[in-house]
Motif scaffolding. Structure first.
Motif, PDB file in Angstrom:
ATOM      1  N   LEU A 157       0.818  -1.211   0.000  1.00  7.57           N
ATOM      2  CA  LEU A 157       0.000   0.000   0.000  1.00  7.57           C
ATOM      3  C   LEU A 157       0.854   1.264   0.000  1.00  7.57           C
ATOM      4  N   SER A 158       2.019   1.186   0.632  1.00 13.65           N
ATOM      5  CA  SER A 158       2.877   2.373   0.686  1.00 13.65           C
ATOM      6  C   SER A 158       3.378   2.775  -0.693  1.00 13.65           C
ATOM      7  N   ALA A 215       0.502   8.273   2.585  1.00 15.24           N
ATOM      8  CA  ALA A 215       0.249   7.879   3.966  1.00 15.24           C
ATOM      9  C   ALA A 215      -0.745   6.730   3.950  1.00 15.24           C
ATOM     10  N   ILE A 216      -0.786   5.997   5.050  1.00 15.39           N
ATOM     11  CA  ILE A 216      -1.739   4.903   5.208  1.00 15.39           C
ATOM     12  C   ILE A 216      -2.543   5.150   6.466  1.00 15.39           C
ATOM     13  N   VAL A 217      -3.860   5.164   6.325  1.00 19.64           N
ATOM     14  CA  VAL A 217      -4.765   5.233   7.475  1.00 19.64           C
ATOM     15  C   VAL A 217      -5.241   3.812   7.719  1.00 19.64           C
ATOM     16  N   MET A 218      -4.907   3.278   8.880  1.00 22.48           N
ATOM     17  CA  MET A 218      -5.077   1.843   9.105  1.00 22.48           C
ATOM     18  C   MET A 218      -5.941   1.556  10.323  1.00 22.48           C
ATOM     19  N   ARG A 219      -6.920   0.672  10.147  1.00 26.06           N
ATOM     20  CA  ARG A 219      -7.699   0.105  11.245  1.00 26.06           C
ATOM     21  C   ARG A 219      -7.564  -1.410  11.175  1.00 26.06           C
ATOM     22  N   HIS A 220      -7.320  -2.005  12.340  1.00 26.51           N
ATOM     23  CA  HIS A 220      -7.084  -3.451  12.365  1.00 26.51           C
ATOM     24  C   HIS A 220      -7.647  -4.014  13.666  1.00 26.51           C
ATOM     25  N   PRO A 221      -8.192  -5.237  13.644  1.00 28.47           N
ATOM     26  CA  PRO A 221      -8.815  -5.797  14.854  1.00 28.47           C
ATOM     27  C   PRO A 221      -7.836  -6.206  15.951  1.00 28.47           C
ATOM     28  N   GLU A 222      -6.541  -6.303  15.637  1.00 28.49           N
ATOM     29  CA  GLU A 222      -5.573  -6.775  16.621  1.00 28.49           C
ATOM     30  C   GLU A 222      -4.838  -5.613  17.288  1.00 28.49           C
ATOM     31  N   PRO A 223      -4.887  -5.520  18.625  1.00 29.63           N
ATOM     32  CA  PRO A 223      -4.084  -4.501  19.319  1.00 29.63           C
ATOM     33  C   PRO A 223      -2.602  -4.673  18.998  1.00 29.63           C
ATOM     34  N   GLY A 224      -1.908  -3.563  18.771  1.00 27.84           N
ATOM     35  CA  GLY A 224      -0.487  -3.622  18.458  1.00 27.84           C
ATOM     36  C   GLY A 224      -0.175  -3.744  16.986  1.00 27.84           C
ATOM     37  N   SER A 225      -1.190  -3.971  16.161  1.00 28.34           N
ATOM     38  CA  SER A 225      -0.952  -4.138  14.724  1.00 28.34           C
ATOM     39  C   SER A 225      -0.390  -2.866  14.091  1.00 28.34           C
ATOM     40  N   PRO A 237       7.408   2.739   4.754  1.00 29.67           N
ATOM     41  CA  PRO A 237       8.222   3.902   4.400  1.00 29.67           C
ATOM     42  C   PRO A 237       7.424   5.210   4.391  1.00 29.67           C
ATOM     43  N   VAL A 238       6.087   5.109   4.544  1.00 30.29           N
ATOM     44  CA  VAL A 238       5.238   6.304   4.600  1.00 30.29           C
ATOM     45  C   VAL A 238       4.557   6.348   5.969  1.00 30.29           C
ATOM     46  N   PRO A 239       4.072   7.519   6.384  1.00 28.62           N
ATOM     47  CA  PRO A 239       3.443   7.616   7.710  1.00 28.62           C
ATOM     48  C   PRO A 239       2.222   6.707   7.839  1.00 28.62           C
ATOM     49  N   ILE A 240       2.060   6.124   9.031  1.00 28.72           N
ATOM     50  CA  ILE A 240       0.898   5.317   9.380  1.00 28.72           C
ATOM     51  C   ILE A 240       0.054   6.104  10.374  1.00 28.72           C
ATOM     52  N   ILE A 241      -1.230   6.272  10.078  1.00 25.73           N
ATOM     53  CA  ILE A 241      -2.156   6.926  10.999  1.00 25.73           C
ATOM     54  C   ILE A 241      -3.050   5.845  11.603  1.00 25.73           C
ATOM     55  N   ASN A 242      -3.057   5.781  12.914  1.00 29.26           N
ATOM     56  CA  ASN A 242      -3.820   4.761  13.630  1.00 29.26           C
ATOM     57  C   ASN A 242      -5.297   5.141  13.661  1.00 29.26           C
ATOM     58  N   ALA A 243      -6.120   4.377  12.959  1.00 30.19           N
ATOM     59  CA  ALA A 243      -7.562   4.602  12.952  1.00 30.19           C
ATOM     60  C   ALA A 243      -8.281   3.590  13.827  1.00 30.19           C
ATOM     61  N   GLY A 244      -7.522   2.933  14.730  1.00 33.93           N
ATOM     62  CA  GLY A 244      -8.115   1.982  15.651  1.00 33.93           C
ATOM     63  C   GLY A 244      -7.490   0.619  15.526  1.00 33.93           C
ATOM     64  N   ASP A 245      -6.994   0.091  16.669  1.00 30.59           N
ATOM     65  CA  ASP A 245      -6.417  -1.256  16.645  1.00 30.59           C
ATOM     66  C   ASP A 245      -7.083  -2.097  17.722  1.00 30.59           C
ATOM     67  N   GLY A 246      -8.124  -2.788  17.334  1.00 26.25           N
ATOM     68  CA  GLY A 246      -8.844  -3.665  18.240  1.00 26.25           C
ATOM     69  C   GLY A 246      -9.339  -2.931  19.469  1.00 26.25           C
ATOM     70  N   THR A 247      -9.025  -3.483  20.639  1.00 31.03           N
ATOM     71  CA  THR A 247      -9.424  -2.847  21.896  1.00 31.03           C
ATOM     72  C   THR A 247      -8.325  -1.936  22.433  1.00 31.03           C
ATOM     73  N   GLY A 248      -7.330  -1.654  21.605  1.00 33.49           N
ATOM     74  CA  GLY A 248      -6.177  -0.880  22.054  1.00 33.49           C
ATOM     75  C   GLY A 248      -6.400   0.614  22.082  1.00 33.49           C
ATOM     76  N   GLU A 249      -6.101   1.280  20.979  1.00 28.91           N
ATOM     77  CA  GLU A 249      -6.113   2.741  20.940  1.00 28.91           C
ATOM     78  C   GLU A 249      -6.904   3.256  19.732  1.00 28.91           C
ATOM     79  N   HIS A 250      -7.320   4.523  19.826  1.00 27.83           N
ATOM     80  CA  HIS A 250      -7.935   5.232  18.706  1.00 27.83           C
ATOM     81  C   HIS A 250      -7.573   6.710  18.846  1.00 27.83           C
ATOM     82  N   PRO A 251      -6.305   7.047  18.593  1.00 23.98           N
ATOM     83  CA  PRO A 251      -5.822   8.398  18.893  1.00 23.98           C
ATOM     84  C   PRO A 251      -6.485   9.521  18.105  1.00 23.98           C
ATOM     85  N   THR A 252      -6.850   9.293  16.848  1.00 29.45           N
ATOM     86  CA  THR A 252      -7.480  10.386  16.102  1.00 29.45           C
ATOM     87  C   THR A 252      -8.853  10.715  16.674  1.00 29.45           C
ATOM     88  N   GLN A 253      -9.542   9.710  17.202  1.00 25.27           N
ATOM     89  CA  GLN A 253     -10.823   9.969  17.866  1.00 25.27           C
ATOM     90  C   GLN A 253     -10.598  10.806  19.119  1.00 25.27           C
TER      91      GLN A 253
END
Length: 232
Positions: free
Chosen positions: A18-19, A24-34, A43-59
């Motif tokens: 995808l890079s 940039a890549i906006v990524m949501r994944h069901p596994e925490p830590g993914s 090689p391009v920035p990753i924006i965390n759009a949610g990783d399972g029950t872990g984090e959702h910083p943009t929210q």
């Protein structure tokens, strides 16, 4: 992407592929830590759009922005979080961000869905007052921000347990009669039954305005991350 993953492609290979297609890549994944794994190989920035029950910083960014826009400040407020605080990645990120401010946090959840101890410990290290109560009635009168989350069916292995806690806390006009006139009700959406639709017509219902603020915050974030490469 779904097809490649179904065929067994690793997160690393998917991200590297995808890079090649964007800045940039906006990524949501069901596994925490993914997201951490993706960031290591991308090689391009990753924006965390949610990783399972872990984090959702943009929210968390848009939620904090919503509070400031609606109430004029974040400091000095009592913020009550209600619902599934164990599995809700939005509240995990939000309380960590709010711990940078002068706030008081109140947690309202069934015992099985309480805010995880490690997150409470992190907030405590910053000297932020926290309390847990069993009833929304105990907290509503002193609340400046009521942050409501749904009970997430997809996080339960036992359907009976989900049905047992579903509907434990429901915000209605009757509940809000006990609240301040100048407070707000927020929700990351989607909702199930935790906010009665009749509340939508109350001026304190900020959740749809919250979605609009989210558009602006995410536009700003993308500009900060990739905008410089397109300047001029």
């Amino acid at each position: 992407i779904t097809s490649s993953i179904a065929k067994g492609e690793s997160i690393g290979d998917t991200v590297r592929t995808l890079s090649s297609y964007g800045d940039a890549i906006v990524m949501r994944h069901p596994e925490p830590g993914s997201i951490d794994l993706a960031a290591k190989v991308s090689p391009v920035p990753i924006i965390n759009a949610g990783d399972g029950t872990g984090e959702h910083p943009t929210q968390a960014f848009l939620d904090t922005f919503t509070i400031r826009e609606e109430l004029g400040t974040v400091n000095g407020l009592t913020i009550t979080l209600v619902g599934d605080l164990k599995n809700g990645r939005t509240v995990h990120s939000l309380v960590k961000l709010l711990s940078q401010y002068d706030v008081k946090l109140v947690y309202v959840a069934p015992p099985s869905l309480r805010m995880p101890d490690d997150i409470q410990a992190e907030v405590a290290r910053r000297g932020i007052p926290q309390s847990e109560v069993a009833s929304l009635d105990e907290a509503i009168a002193n609340t400046d921000v009521l942050y409501v989350t749904r009970v997430q069916k997809e996080r339960f292995a036992d359907l009976a347990e989900y049905e047992r806690v579903l509907g434990t806390y429901v915000v209605t006009n009757k509940v809000l009669r006990k609240a301040k006139s100048h407070m707000i009700v927020m929700h990351p959406l989607p909702r199930i039954n935790e906010i009665d639709p009749e509340v939508d017509f109350d001026q304190r219902a900020a959740y749809f305005r919250q979605m609009r603020y989210g558009l602006y915050v995410r536009m700003a974030l993308l500009m900060m991350v990739v905008g410089h490469s397109h300047a001029g």
